[in-house]
Design a protein around this motif. Structure first.
Motif, PDB file in Angstrom:
ATOM      1  N   ASN A   1     -22.996 -10.729 -51.774  1.00  0.00           N
ATOM      2  CA  ASN A   1     -23.549 -11.088 -50.473  1.00  0.00           C
ATOM      3  C   ASN A   1     -24.624 -12.157 -50.656  1.00  0.00           C
ATOM      4  OD1 ASN A   1     -24.231 -11.134 -47.775  1.00  0.00           O
ATOM      5  ND2 ASN A   1     -25.574  -9.341 -47.919  1.00  0.00           N
ATOM      6  N   GLY A   2     -24.268 -13.414 -50.416  1.00  0.00           N
ATOM      7  CA  GLY A   2     -25.240 -14.490 -50.543  1.00  0.00           C
ATOM      8  C   GLY A   2     -24.616 -15.772 -51.058  1.00  0.00           C
ATOM      9  N   THR A   3     -25.348 -16.863 -50.886  1.00  0.00           N
ATOM     10  CA  THR A   3     -24.922 -18.189 -51.335  1.00  0.00           C
ATOM     11  C   THR A   3     -25.998 -18.771 -52.249  1.00  0.00           C
ATOM     12  OG1 THR A   3     -23.646 -18.599 -49.325  1.00  0.00           O
ATOM     13  CG2 THR A   3     -24.325 -20.536 -50.587  1.00  0.00           C
ATOM     14  N   VAL A   4     -25.564 -19.398 -53.330  1.00  0.00           N
ATOM     15  CA  VAL A   4     -26.486 -20.008 -54.288  1.00  0.00           C
ATOM     16  C   VAL A   4     -26.550 -21.509 -54.043  1.00  0.00           C
ATOM     17  CG1 VAL A   4     -26.919 -20.464 -56.729  1.00  0.00           C
ATOM     18  CG2 VAL A   4     -26.016 -18.247 -56.025  1.00  0.00           C
ATOM     19  N   ARG A   5     -27.757 -22.054 -54.010  1.00  0.00           N
ATOM     20  CA  ARG A   5     -27.934 -23.507 -53.935  1.00  0.00           C
ATOM     21  C   ARG A   5     -28.997 -23.916 -54.943  1.00  0.00           C
ATOM     22  NH1 ARG A   5     -27.377 -22.044 -48.537  1.00  0.00           N
ATOM     23  NH2 ARG A   5     -25.517 -22.898 -47.533  1.00  0.00           N
ATOM     24  N   ILE A   6     -28.625 -24.838 -55.820  1.00  0.00           N
ATOM     25  CA  ILE A   6     -29.548 -25.347 -56.842  1.00  0.00           C
ATOM     26  C   ILE A   6     -29.595 -26.863 -56.714  1.00  0.00           C
ATOM     27  CG2 ILE A   6     -30.027 -25.545 -59.318  1.00  0.00           C
ATOM     28  CD1 ILE A   6     -28.390 -22.992 -59.712  1.00  0.00           C
ATOM     29  N   GLN A   7     -30.768 -27.425 -56.528  1.00  0.00           N
ATOM     30  CA  GLN A   7     -30.889 -28.876 -56.436  1.00  0.00           C
ATOM     31  C   GLN A   7     -31.289 -29.441 -57.798  1.00  0.00           C
ATOM     32  OE1 GLN A   7     -32.701 -30.277 -52.935  1.00  0.00           O
ATOM     33  NE2 GLN A   7     -32.885 -32.399 -53.606  1.00  0.00           N
TER      34      GLN A   7
END
Length: 442
Positions: A430-436
């Motif tokens: 449950n969730g989304t990963v975002r890495i800049q």
């Protein structure tokens, strides 16, 4: 005529000059080509049609990704089918073609009524894509595949070699396809630019083609970007270590925290996108990754944006397939045709068949996704037996799947009961990963 029109016309002439005359098959095409080259005084009258065709040619590479009909039409031009298919499946190939980062080849060999021709090669530090054409005096529908090898200095290259061969329709006497050469955790060796493609038909192993080819173009170096960021999603930890961008593919090096409570099965939807939200997704053909998610470090392959590196990119993971570690196995007895134990959370109606075959029903979470749940079974002595065939049928409210396990070339049969290890199951964190990641100046 505007400056844009002049540039368009010049680009059209260059495109025409770059196409071998033998690919302009019909008499009408040849007449049109020669007429345009010779009758420049008629440019104004022909302007509308030529510019329309020029626009088509210039936009062709991008268009075939969104127009299956156009892709099919262009694929009929001899020598273009493998490139068209790669562009349709891999956005990075669009840039490779637009930047002419591939070498045209015409190396061939004829054996027993069959001619194999290497038509082009794309090479970088991550490996190669070799396009070839096979002409045969026999119906190629009779053959189930090819067995390729790549040699350098009389030794096999240290890389995974894969073919995209699929079942051919009856009455097929020419196939155009690709061979993927992919390295893991090291760079492809180009200390010698001389290679040999060795290829045989799976059903005719005594017929062996050996075609030498030499790379002449510069092999562009990969661009490496340290990330080293740990993320937590739904209580599960993993780390993105490095992003390596090569012309053919990008590689994301990752690791998973062994103390996690869940077993990660797949990073189903992973991509990178730039500040303009242009996306590069997972590889959809060839090698999609290296290593096991249990390893200290593994790699996931993505499409390449090598020729247009932005200032920054975002790595996004939208669907991470996972199950509780306690739900990893279903235990069955093939001799008794009985399910011994099955986790309550794994909704699979499993039936044990003869000859180490299983059949099962799973909910239709994604009807367009065709995949088996199990990769292999493990017997009581720890021996692993791989699944070698899968068939899938879409039913009204579920998917019916059948799998066989490879027992033809084993020294001994599995000792029962055995564990079916779950490799794919549509249950997600449950969730989304975002890495800049900042790329400018690196």
């Amino acid at each position: 005529m505007s400056q844009f029109d002049k540039q368009l016309e010049q680009r059209y002439l260059e495109l025409l000059d770059s196409v071998p005359l033998e690919t302009l098959q019909t008499e009408a095409q040849l007449i049109g080509y020669n007429r345009f080259k010779k009758q420049k005084t008629q440019r104004k009258r022909l302007f509308q049609s030529t510019v329309a065709f020029a626009i088509l040619m210039i936009l062709l590479i991008g268009s075939i990704r969104v127009s299956p009909a156009l892709a099919h039409a262009v694929a009929q031009i001899p020598g273009l089918k493998p490139i068209v298919e790669m562009i349709a499946l891999d956005k990075g190939m669009e840039d490779i073609v637009n930047n002419e980062y591939f070498e045209r080849m015409n190396e061939s060999q004829t054996i027993d009524g069959k001619t194999l021709t290497i038509t082009s090669v794309v090479a970088d530090e991550s490996g190669m894509i070799i396009s070839y054409k096979l002409n045969s005096d026999e119906d190629l529908a009779l053959f189930t595949g090819v067995m390729p090898e790549i040699k350098q200095k009389d030794k096999l290259v240290n890389a995974a070699i894969g073919s995209n061969w699929t079942a051919q329709s009856t009455g097929t006497y020419e196939v155009e396809d690709t061979i993927n050469v992919t390295t893991a955790s090291h760079r492809m060796d180009y200390s010698s630019r001389d290679f040999v493609l060795t290829l045989s038909l799976r059903d005719r192993p005594e017929t062996v083609f050996e075609i030498p080819f030499t790379l002449k173009k510069e092999v562009k170096p990969s661009k490496r970007y340290a990330v080293n960021k740990q993320v937590v999603v739904d209580g599960q930890r993993f780390t993105v270590h490095e992003l390596i961008i090569s012309p053919i593919r990008s590689e994301l090096k990752m690791s998973i925290d062994p103390s996690n409570s869940k077993k990660i099965l797949s990073f189903e939807d992973i991509r990178i996108y730039d500040e303009n939200h242009e996306e590069w997704g997972k590889i959809r053909h060839g090698v999609v990754g290296f290593g096991d998610y249990k390893d200290e470090q593994f790699s996931i392959m993505l499409e390449s944006n090598y020729f247009r590196i932005p200032k920054a990119i975002t790595i996004e993971m939208r669907e991470i397939e996972a199950i509780d570690k306690a739900d990893e196995f279903i235990v069955v007895d093939f001799e008794k045709k009985k399910v011994i134990s099955q986790p309550d959370k794994i909704n699979i109606a499993l039936e044990i068949k003869d000859n180490y075959e299983i059949e099962y029903k799973v909910p239709s979470f994604k009807k367009d996704e065709h995949k088996g749940v199990f990769n292999h079974l493990i017997d009581t002595s720890g021996e692993i037996y791989r699944s070698y065939s899968v068939w899938i049928s879409n039913q009204e409210n579920h998917m019916l799947i059948g799998q066989h396990f490879d027992l033809e070339n084993v020294e001994k049969l599995p000792t029962n009961p055995v564990m079916l290890e779950i490799a794919r199951y549509e249950q997600y964190l449950n969730g989304t990963v975002r890495i800049q990641v900042e790329l400018e100046g690196k």
